[in-house]
Design a protein around this motif. Structure first.
Motif, short mmCIF file in Angstrom:
data_model
loop_
_atom_site.label_atom_id
_atom_site.label_comp_id
_atom_site.label_asym_id
_atom_site.label_seq_id
_atom_site.Cartn_x
_atom_site.Cartn_y
_atom_site.Cartn_z
N ILE A 40 55.55 27.78 77.39
CA ILE A 40 54.89 27.54 76.11
C ILE A 40 55.16 28.73 75.20
N VAL A 41 55.50 28.42 73.95
CA VAL A 41 55.66 29.47 72.95
C VAL A 41 54.65 29.20 71.83
N VAL A 42 53.85 30.20 71.49
CA VAL A 42 52.87 30.12 70.42
C VAL A 42 53.38 30.99 69.28
N ILE A 43 53.47 30.43 68.08
CA ILE A 43 54.07 31.12 66.93
C ILE A 43 53.04 31.28 65.82
N GLU A 44 52.98 32.50 65.26
CA GLU A 44 52.15 32.78 64.09
C GLU A 44 53.03 32.54 62.88
N PRO A 45 52.62 31.66 61.95
CA PRO A 45 53.52 31.20 60.88
C PRO A 45 53.88 32.24 59.83
N GLU A 46 53.02 33.16 59.52
CA GLU A 46 53.30 34.10 58.44
C GLU A 46 54.21 35.24 58.86
N THR A 47 54.10 35.67 60.10
CA THR A 47 54.90 36.80 60.57
C THR A 47 56.08 36.39 61.43
N GLY A 48 56.00 35.19 62.02
CA GLY A 48 57.02 34.77 62.96
C GLY A 48 56.83 35.38 64.34
N ASP A 49 55.73 36.13 64.52
CA ASP A 49 55.43 36.68 65.85
C ASP A 49 55.27 35.52 66.82
N TYR A 50 55.76 35.73 68.04
CA TYR A 50 55.64 34.67 69.04
C TYR A 50 55.20 35.26 70.36
N PHE A 51 54.62 34.40 71.18
CA PHE A 51 54.07 34.77 72.47
C PHE A 51 54.47 33.66 73.43
N ILE A 52 55.01 34.02 74.59
CA ILE A 52 55.43 32.99 75.54
C ILE A 52 54.74 33.19 76.89
N GLY A 53 54.56 32.10 77.60
CA GLY A 53 53.96 32.15 78.92
C GLY A 53 53.85 30.75 79.49
N LEU A 54 53.36 30.68 80.70
CA LEU A 54 53.20 29.39 81.37
C LEU A 54 51.82 28.79 81.16
N ASP A 55 50.84 29.63 80.88
CA ASP A 55 49.46 29.19 80.72
C ASP A 55 49.09 29.21 79.24
N ASP A 56 48.83 28.04 78.65
CA ASP A 56 48.56 27.97 77.22
C ASP A 56 47.33 28.78 76.81
N TYR A 57 46.30 28.81 77.64
CA TYR A 57 45.09 29.57 77.32
C TYR A 57 45.41 31.07 77.25
N GLU A 58 46.14 31.57 78.21
CA GLU A 58 46.48 32.99 78.25
C GLU A 58 47.39 33.37 77.06
N VAL A 59 48.35 32.51 76.75
CA VAL A 59 49.27 32.79 75.64
C VAL A 59 48.51 32.80 74.32
N LEU A 60 47.63 31.85 74.12
CA LEU A 60 46.84 31.80 72.89
C LEU A 60 45.92 33.01 72.78
N ASN A 61 45.33 33.45 73.87
CA ASN A 61 44.49 34.65 73.84
C ASN A 61 45.27 35.88 73.40
N ARG A 62 46.50 36.03 73.90
CA ARG A 62 47.32 37.16 73.48
C ARG A 62 47.65 37.08 72.00
#
Length: 87
Positions: A40-62
């Motif tokens: 799973i990759v979670v992307i912040e739209p204004e900065t393009g920062d991204y966070f990847i991981g296997l657990d959606d809850y953990e990735v979103l928390n980061r």
């Protein structure tokens, strides 16, 4: 307080989030897709920062720790990604 805490929160529609985040997803998929397929990759739209991981809850928390007032868009790193808006 840091600059991030003073920023106004912008509420994007799902289409806007996808339009802003999809180019980041495409780049990441071409660079990381083989190694991190179905992660799973979670992307912040204004900065393009991204966070990847296997657990959606953990990735979103980061992601929220770095951007506490942002909306995020999440994709699964695959040819047919499942997508989700995360607030």
């Amino acid at each position: 307080m840091g600059l991030q805490e003073h920023r106004e929160t912008k509420n994007y529609s799902g289409d806007e989030l996808d339009r802003l985040c999809h180019p980041v997803f495409e780049r990441l998929f071409s660079e990381l897709g083989e190694r991190y397929r179905d992660w799973i990759v979670v992307i912040e739209p204004e900065t393009g920062d991204y966070f990847i991981g296997l657990d959606d809850y953990e990735v979103l928390n980061r992601a929220r720790k770095k951007h506490p007032r942002s909306q995020f868009f999440a994709y699964r790193l695959s040819e047919n990604p499942a997508v989700d808006i995360l607030c």
